[in-house]
Design a protein around this motif. Structure first.
Motif, PDB file in Angstrom:
ATOM      1  N   ALA A 163      75.718  63.945 -34.609  1.00  0.00           N
ATOM      2  CA  ALA A 163      74.595  64.791 -35.027  1.00  0.00           C
ATOM      3  C   ALA A 163      73.319  63.954 -35.173  1.00  0.00           C
ATOM      4  N   ALA A 164      73.438  62.756 -35.699  1.00  0.00           N
ATOM      5  CA  ALA A 164      72.272  61.874 -35.808  1.00  0.00           C
ATOM      6  C   ALA A 164      71.742  61.516 -34.430  1.00  0.00           C
ATOM      7  N   ARG A 165      72.632  61.282 -33.489  1.00  0.00           N
ATOM      8  CA  ARG A 165      72.217  60.973 -32.118  1.00  0.00           C
ATOM      9  C   ARG A 165      71.501  62.163 -31.490  1.00  0.00           C
ATOM     10  N   VAL A 166      72.007  63.355 -31.686  1.00  0.00           N
ATOM     11  CA  VAL A 166      71.366  64.562 -31.149  1.00  0.00           C
ATOM     12  C   VAL A 166      69.972  64.712 -31.739  1.00  0.00           C
ATOM     13  N   LEU A 167      69.830  64.500 -33.037  1.00  0.00           N
ATOM     14  CA  LEU A 167      68.505  64.590 -33.672  1.00  0.00           C
ATOM     15  C   LEU A 167      67.562  63.533 -33.126  1.00  0.00           C
ATOM     16  N   SER A 168      68.082  62.332 -32.914  1.00  0.00           N
ATOM     17  CA  SER A 168      67.262  61.255 -32.362  1.00  0.00           C
ATOM     18  C   SER A 168      66.779  61.603 -30.957  1.00  0.00           C
ATOM     19  N   LEU A 169      67.660  62.153 -30.136  1.00  0.00           N
ATOM     20  CA  LEU A 169      67.270  62.544 -28.780  1.00  0.00           C
ATOM     21  C   LEU A 169      66.255  63.678 -28.796  1.00  0.00           C
ATOM     22  N   ARG A 170      66.397  64.616 -29.722  1.00  0.00           N
ATOM     23  CA  ARG A 170      65.424  65.723 -29.825  1.00  0.00           C
ATOM     24  C   ARG A 170      64.059  65.208 -30.229  1.00  0.00           C
ATOM     25  N   ARG A 171      64.014  64.241 -31.136  1.00  0.00           N
ATOM     26  CA  ARG A 171      62.722  63.673 -31.554  1.00  0.00           C
ATOM     27  C   ARG A 171      62.054  62.962 -30.390  1.00  0.00           C
ATOM     28  N   ARG A 172      62.821  62.234 -29.589  1.00  0.00           N
ATOM     29  CA  ARG A 172      62.249  61.558 -28.423  1.00  0.00           C
ATOM     30  C   ARG A 172      61.689  62.560 -27.433  1.00  0.00           C
ATOM     31  N   GLN A 173      62.437  63.636 -27.218  1.00  0.00           N
ATOM     32  CA  GLN A 173      61.953  64.673 -26.291  1.00  0.00           C
ATOM     33  C   GLN A 173      60.685  65.310 -26.830  1.00  0.00           C
ATOM     34  N   ASP A 174      60.629  65.590 -28.128  1.00  0.00           N
ATOM     35  CA  ASP A 174      59.432  66.204 -28.728  1.00  0.00           C
ATOM     36  C   ASP A 174      58.239  65.254 -28.662  1.00  0.00           C
ATOM     37  N   GLN A 175      58.451  63.952 -28.818  1.00  0.00           N
ATOM     38  CA  GLN A 175      57.359  62.983 -28.772  1.00  0.00           C
ATOM     39  C   GLN A 175      56.889  62.798 -27.338  1.00  0.00           C
TER      40      GLN A 175
END
Length: 177
Positions: A163-175
């Motif tokens: 779940a932490a990895r998924v959140l990290s990937l979503r933040r990168r995509q949003d940035q």
């Protein structure tokens, strides 16, 4: 393969709850270690005749099962090994605590030595192979629940890391946008 964050959170919560329930049941039950002497008692412990003294009907069953907090014999009450939740709030000085620790270690050492000597004596009396064939010593289902709880805890941790990895990937995509 895409995994939603809600699915990961649900898996983590389910695995965590399962781990907690299994560990609570394992800790509360008395089947971590089982000694079954039924075959030994049926065959007799070298029963003697009326001249020799003991006979089979006078022997106390030796079967037992143990948990973390107490040991239970077949035909008697369970005996507590210790009471970690006792009501006594006794203040003990450091020197008394050290003395108590030494006495406890000495007691454990004497118990281990006595148990080994008693087992060697039993082996001599009953012949080694005969005793080991008649006494069934095994781990119980409480230990199995504890192990399954550990595995569920590992799955919980893996789900949280995912779940932490998924959140990290979503933040990168949003940035990146």
């Amino acid at each position: 393969m895409r995994v939603s964050l809600s699915a990961l959170a649900g898996a983590a919560a389910l695995a965590g709850a399962l781990s907690f329930v299994l560990l609570a049941v394992a800790i509360g039950t008395d089947f971590w270690y089982i000694i079954d002497t039924e075959r030994l008692e049926r065959g007799g412990l070298g029963a003697q005749d009326s001249v020799g003294g003991a006979n089979r009907s006078e022997l106390e069953p030796l079967s037992s099962h143990s948990g973390l907090w107490r040991t239970c014999r077949v035909q008697s009450q369970c005996a507590p090994l210790m009471n970690p939740f006792g009501q006594e709030n006794v203040t003990i000085s450091d020197s008394s605590r050290q003395l108590l620790t030494l006495v406890t270690l000495a007691g454990i050492s004497i118990y281990v030595a006595y148990s080994a000597a008693a087992f060697r004596e039993a082996l001599c009396l009953l012949e080694e192979k005969a005793l080991l064939d008649r006494v069934d010593i095994r781990f119980g289902w409480s230990l199995a629940l504890g192990c399954i709880s550990f595995i569920a805890e590992l799955l919980t941790g893996a789900a949280f890391l995912a779940a932490a990895r998924v959140l990290s990937l979503r933040r990168r995509q949003d940035q990146a946008i």
